[in-house]
Design a protein around this motif. Structure first.
Motif, PDB file in Angstrom:
ATOM      1  N   GLN A  52       0.663  -1.284  -0.075  1.00  0.00           N
ATOM      2  CA  GLN A  52       0.100   0.146  -0.207  1.00  0.00           C
ATOM      3  C   GLN A  52       0.800   1.191   0.080  1.00  0.00           C
ATOM      4  OE1 GLN A  52      -2.269  -1.089   3.464  1.00  0.00           O
ATOM      5  NE2 GLN A  52      -4.369  -1.032   2.153  1.00  0.00           N
ATOM      6  N   LYS A  53       1.948   1.186   0.917  1.00  0.00           N
ATOM      7  CA  LYS A  53       2.871   2.361   0.920  1.00  0.00           C
ATOM      8  C   LYS A  53       3.597   2.628  -0.256  1.00  0.00           C
ATOM      9  CE  LYS A  53       3.842   2.638   5.646  1.00  0.00           C
ATOM     10  NZ  LYS A  53       4.855   2.440   6.833  1.00  0.00           N
ATOM     11  N   THR A  54       3.975   1.501  -1.125  1.00  0.00           N
ATOM     12  CA  THR A  54       4.640   1.654  -2.552  1.00  0.00           C
ATOM     13  C   THR A  54       3.681   2.330  -3.497  1.00  0.00           C
ATOM     14  OG1 THR A  54       6.007  -0.363  -1.842  1.00  0.00           O
ATOM     15  CG2 THR A  54       5.786   0.407  -4.282  1.00  0.00           C
ATOM     16  N   LEU A  55       2.287   1.775  -3.574  1.00  0.00           N
ATOM     17  CA  LEU A  55       1.510   2.376  -4.604  1.00  0.00           C
ATOM     18  C   LEU A  55       1.057   3.711  -4.028  1.00  0.00           C
ATOM     19  CD1 LEU A  55      -0.810  -0.874  -4.983  1.00  0.00           C
ATOM     20  CD2 LEU A  55       0.651   0.003  -6.255  1.00  0.00           C
ATOM     21  N   ALA A  79       3.024   6.165  -2.545  1.00  0.00           N
ATOM     22  CA  ALA A  79       4.224   6.683  -3.124  1.00  0.00           C
ATOM     23  C   ALA A  79       4.293   6.976  -4.667  1.00  0.00           C
ATOM     24  CB  ALA A  79       5.598   6.024  -2.505  1.00  0.00           C
ATOM     25  N   GLU A  80       3.950   5.897  -5.198  1.00  0.00           N
ATOM     26  CA  GLU A  80       3.837   6.084  -6.759  1.00  0.00           C
ATOM     27  C   GLU A  80       2.827   6.821  -7.269  1.00  0.00           C
ATOM     28  OE1 GLU A  80       6.014   4.878  -9.021  1.00  0.00           O
ATOM     29  OE2 GLU A  80       7.333   3.908  -7.623  1.00  0.00           O
ATOM     30  N   ASN A  81       1.772   6.721  -6.740  1.00  0.00           N
ATOM     31  CA  ASN A  81       0.461   7.603  -6.919  1.00  0.00           C
ATOM     32  C   ASN A  81       0.699   9.195  -6.713  1.00  0.00           C
ATOM     33  OD1 ASN A  81      -2.173   7.862  -7.785  1.00  0.00           O
ATOM     34  ND2 ASN A  81      -2.639   8.630  -5.837  1.00  0.00           N
ATOM     35  N   LEU A  82       1.780   9.604  -6.082  1.00  0.00           N
ATOM     36  CA  LEU A  82       2.172  11.004  -5.735  1.00  0.00           C
ATOM     37  C   LEU A  82       2.997  11.331  -7.153  1.00  0.00           C
ATOM     38  CD1 LEU A  82       3.227  11.157  -2.094  1.00  0.00           C
ATOM     39  CD2 LEU A  82       1.300  11.522  -2.918  1.00  0.00           C
ATOM     40  N   HIS A  83       3.524  10.643  -7.713  1.00  0.00           N
ATOM     41  CA  HIS A  83       4.244  11.268  -8.890  1.00  0.00           C
ATOM     42  C   HIS A  83       3.039  11.226 -10.276  1.00  0.00           C
ATOM     43  CE1 HIS A  83       7.481  10.888  -6.388  1.00  0.00           C
ATOM     44  NE2 HIS A  83       7.574   9.643  -6.403  1.00  0.00           N
ATOM     45  N   GLY A  84       2.011  10.889  -9.966  1.00  0.00           N
ATOM     46  CA  GLY A  84       1.050  10.869 -11.056  1.00  0.00           C
ATOM     47  C   GLY A  84       0.618   9.502 -11.813  1.00  0.00           C
ATOM     48  N   PRO A  85      -0.320   9.375 -12.585  1.00  0.00           N
ATOM     49  CA  PRO A  85      -0.910   8.011 -13.101  1.00  0.00           C
ATOM     50  C   PRO A  85       0.386   7.561 -14.187  1.00  0.00           C
ATOM     51  CG  PRO A  85      -2.014  10.025 -14.375  1.00  0.00           C
ATOM     52  CD  PRO A  85      -1.232  10.639 -13.156  1.00  0.00           C
ATOM     53  N   GLN A  86       0.992   8.322 -14.558  1.00  0.00           N
ATOM     54  CA  GLN A  86       2.079   7.684 -15.615  1.00  0.00           C
ATOM     55  C   GLN A  86       3.234   7.017 -14.706  1.00  0.00           C
ATOM     56  OE1 GLN A  86       3.981  10.447 -18.252  1.00  0.00           O
ATOM     57  NE2 GLN A  86       5.763   9.226 -18.655  1.00  0.00           N
ATOM     58  N   ALA A  87       3.330   7.435 -13.480  1.00  0.00           N
ATOM     59  CA  ALA A  87       4.453   6.620 -12.556  1.00  0.00           C
ATOM     60  C   ALA A  87       3.814   5.212 -12.313  1.00  0.00           C
ATOM     61  CB  ALA A  87       4.343   7.378 -11.374  1.00  0.00           C
ATOM     62  N   GLY A 102       1.721   3.516 -14.270  1.00  0.00           N
ATOM     63  CA  GLY A 102       1.847   2.856 -15.482  1.00  0.00           C
ATOM     64  C   GLY A 102       3.313   2.281 -15.679  1.00  0.00           C
ATOM     65  N   ASP A 103       4.304   3.118 -15.219  1.00  0.00           N
ATOM     66  CA  ASP A 103       5.695   2.850 -15.482  1.00  0.00           C
ATOM     67  C   ASP A 103       5.862   1.651 -14.591  1.00  0.00           C
ATOM     68  OD1 ASP A 103       6.041   4.769 -17.101  1.00  0.00           O
ATOM     69  OD2 ASP A 103       6.885   5.887 -15.911  1.00  0.00           O
ATOM     70  N   LEU A 104       5.515   1.467 -13.084  1.00  0.00           N
ATOM     71  CA  LEU A 104       5.815   0.440 -12.352  1.00  0.00           C
ATOM     72  C   LEU A 104       5.064  -1.037 -12.696  1.00  0.00           C
ATOM     73  CD1 LEU A 104       6.313  -0.474  -9.460  1.00  0.00           C
ATOM     74  CD2 LEU A 104       4.163   0.148  -8.584  1.00  0.00           C
ATOM     75  N   ILE A 105       3.837  -0.844 -13.388  1.00  0.00           N
ATOM     76  CA  ILE A 105       3.194  -1.885 -14.052  1.00  0.00           C
ATOM     77  C   ILE A 105       4.062  -2.471 -15.234  1.00  0.00           C
ATOM     78  CG2 ILE A 105       1.220  -2.617 -15.201  1.00  0.00           C
ATOM     79  CD1 ILE A 105      -0.527  -0.762 -13.632  1.00  0.00           C
ATOM     80  N   ALA A 106       4.531  -1.453 -16.143  1.00  0.00           N
ATOM     81  CA  ALA A 106       5.334  -2.199 -17.215  1.00  0.00           C
ATOM     82  C   ALA A 106       6.481  -2.648 -16.411  1.00  0.00           C
ATOM     83  CB  ALA A 106       5.916  -0.892 -18.106  1.00  0.00           C
ATOM     84  N   GLY A 127       8.318  -2.925  -2.954  1.00  0.00           N
ATOM     85  CA  GLY A 127       8.685  -2.217  -2.065  1.00  0.00           C
ATOM     86  C   GLY A 127       9.567  -3.036  -0.869  1.00  0.00           C
ATOM     87  N   PHE A 128       9.573  -4.220  -1.240  1.00  0.00           N
ATOM     88  CA  PHE A 128      10.358  -5.032  -0.048  1.00  0.00           C
ATOM     89  C   PHE A 128      11.846  -5.043  -0.102  1.00  0.00           C
ATOM     90  CE2 PHE A 128       6.358  -7.448  -1.056  1.00  0.00           C
ATOM     91  CZ  PHE A 128       5.724  -7.546   0.471  1.00  0.00           C
TER      92      PHE A 128
END
Length: 236
Positions: free
Chosen positions: A134-137, A139-147, A149-153, A184-185
């Motif tokens: 949850q914390k990882t997601l 944190a990524e969300n703070l950088h916008g939807p593109q971030a 998408g990059d994580l999923i890729a 995030g581990f």
């Protein structure tokens, strides 16, 4: 006057003259330059209308070219998002301004000094304990939807390696480690790093719990596994 070796000049001319640029590459450059020209016109219109006090009209000029500009030059689109965010912020529309600032951070830099936490983001952080995922997601969300998408890729790239029959055992073990790291581990490969232990391990440093992976990727084909091998790692 700078002199050049005659042999070098001959080689250079022959090499350059022999280069061929594909029609497809030329067309891509033309399309990019044409789009950037439209973006430049939109910039001028944005500043002009902003100066005239027509904020809504100014915003529209950039919004009309924002997505196409991102395809031609992502960083330029990032700056457009900064400008758009500023216009919404000036009018007190915090939610919309934050959305544009998040896009700007994802395209420029996570260190871009603009507001990027909405009331929802602040509330989510204050709600109490969260899992590492949850914390990882968040944190990524703070950088916008593109971030996100990059994580999923990136996760998909690791999954593709794991499902590939051609990938080496070493690359698969590294993919398992990298997958955990992306989630995030604290991820490592004890067997590779210390010569004993599981192939990979993910540790949640918040709870001090972990999960170990023993891939058995170096088994001969056809592989046979027994209960002893499944229940313990390479240290058994």
């Amino acid at each position: 006057m700078i002199g050049r070796d005659a042999g070098w000049l001959k080689f250079y001319r022959e090499t350059v003259d022999g280069l061929e640029i594909s029609t497809e590459a030329i067309e891509k450059v033309k399309e990019r330059e044409a789009q950037l020209a439209k973006s430049a016109v939109a910039e001028c219109a944005f500043m002009t209308r902003l100066w005239q006090g027509d904020i809504e009209g100014a915003r529209k000029t950039l919004l009309d070219v924002l997505d196409d500009t991102a395809l031609a030059d992502a960083k330029l689109a990032g700056w457009y998002s900064v400008w758009l965010g500023a216009t919404y912020e000036a009018e007190g529309d915090s939610d919309t301004s934050i959305a544009h600032y998040k896009k700007a951070r994802s395209r420029l830099s996570p260190w871009l000094n603009v507001p990027f936490k909405s009331e929802f983001d602040v509330k989510s952080e204050a709600d109490g304990k969260k899992t590492i995922l949850q914390k990882t997601l968040l944190a990524e969300n703070l950088h916008g939807p593109q971030a996100l998408g990059d994580l999923i890729a990136k996760l998909r790239i690791q999954a593709k390696t794991l499902s590939s029959a051609e990938a080496s055992s070493n690359s698969k073990e590294e993919s398992v480690r990298r997958f955990g790291e992306l989630l995030g581990f604290a991820a490592s490969r004890p067997d590779n790093e210390y010569g004993f232990g599981p192939d990979a391990i993910w540790i949640d440093e918040q709870t001090a719990y972990g999960v170990a992976f023993e891939l058995k990727t170096e088994k001969n084909d056809p592989a046979e596994y027994n209960k002893h091998e499944v229940s313990c790692g390479t240290a058994c």
